[in-house]
Structure formats: structure tokens, C-alpha cells
Design a protein around this motif. Structure first.
Motif, short mmCIF file in Angstrom:
data_model
loop_
_atom_site.label_atom_id
_atom_site.label_comp_id
_atom_site.label_asym_id
_atom_site.label_seq_id
_atom_site.Cartn_x
_atom_site.Cartn_y
_atom_site.Cartn_z
N VAL A 222 0.83 -1.25 0.14
CA VAL A 222 -0.08 0.10 0.18
C VAL A 222 0.84 1.25 -0.05
N GLU B 246 -4.63 7.77 -4.85
CA GLU B 246 -5.70 7.04 -6.09
C GLU B 246 -6.66 7.99 -6.31
N HIS C 267 -4.98 -2.80 -12.14
CA HIS C 267 -4.05 -3.45 -11.14
C HIS C 267 -2.84 -2.88 -11.25
N LEU D 192 -1.44 -1.32 -4.08
CA LEU D 192 -2.59 -0.25 -4.09
C LEU D 192 -1.90 1.30 -3.83
N ASN D 193 -2.53 2.29 -4.14
CA ASN D 193 -2.36 3.54 -3.57
C ASN D 193 -3.52 3.90 -2.61
N TYR E 84 -10.44 -6.53 0.61
CA TYR E 84 -9.34 -6.97 -0.39
C TYR E 84 -8.67 -8.03 -0.09
#
Length: 95
Positions: free
Chosen positions: A39, A45, A52, A65-66, A80
Motif C-alpha cells: 500500500v 488514488e 491493477h 494499491l495507492n 481486499y
């Protein structure tokens, strides 16, 4: 099975969690855990359904992930990790 990335806490802070505004809390100790996702808290984001992404740590590829600015983000991360995500282009992520 491919390579796995494991992490553990240093002895000085093992069994402790800092909760900003609350203090230092005791927690059940887990000696090591497998990392499943990166992360990136430095990247915001802004896309509603992002593609992805992938990152590398010690030559091991992990989904990335952002950060999302929303109160729901911690709960979304938990979900998630439990069930994965569907790529907007149709490819499952994490599972």
C-alpha cells in the motif's frame, strides 16, 4: 508455490502498536507474517476503478494499491485481503 515475503517486528516493539491520539497499546504477538500487498501511502488514488498495479520488494512481485482518501479505506483493505479484487479489464487480483 512462488517466493514469499515474510515480515516481523523488531524485539523492542514486538507486541506493541502506536495508535495516534490514543497511545501505545499492547497487541497479541505474531512472530512473522506473509506480505500480500503493497500500500503506497505516498501516492493518492484518484481513479474510481483503478487498473491493477504491481510493485517489487526484494525482487518479489506483489500487488500494489495507492492510498485512498476516505474513511472506508481501512475496511476496503481488509475486504481486499479477504476476497481480492476484480480488475476493470477482467483479471482477478490477489486470488
Amino acid at each position: 508455490m512462488g517466493k514469499r515475503l515474510l515480515a516481523g517486528a523488531p524485539a523492542a516493539i514486538c507486541g506493541l502498536i502506536e495508535a495516534r491520539g490514543v497511545g501505545i497499546l499492547r497487541a497479541d504477538v505474531v512472530t512473522e507474517v506473509q506480505l500480500h500487498v503493497i500500500v503506497d501511502m505516498g501516492q493518492l488514488e484518484t481513479v474510481r476503478l483503478p487498473r491493477h498495479l504491481e510493485g517489487q520488494i526484494l525482487d518479489i512481485a506483489l500487488p500494489r494499491l495507492n492510498r485512498v482518501d476516505g474513511d472506508y479505506f481501512p475496511a476496503a483493505l481488509i475486504q481486499y485481503l479477504k476476497g481480492g479484487a476484480i480488475d476493470p479489464e477482467g483479471e482477478p487480483k490477489l486470488r
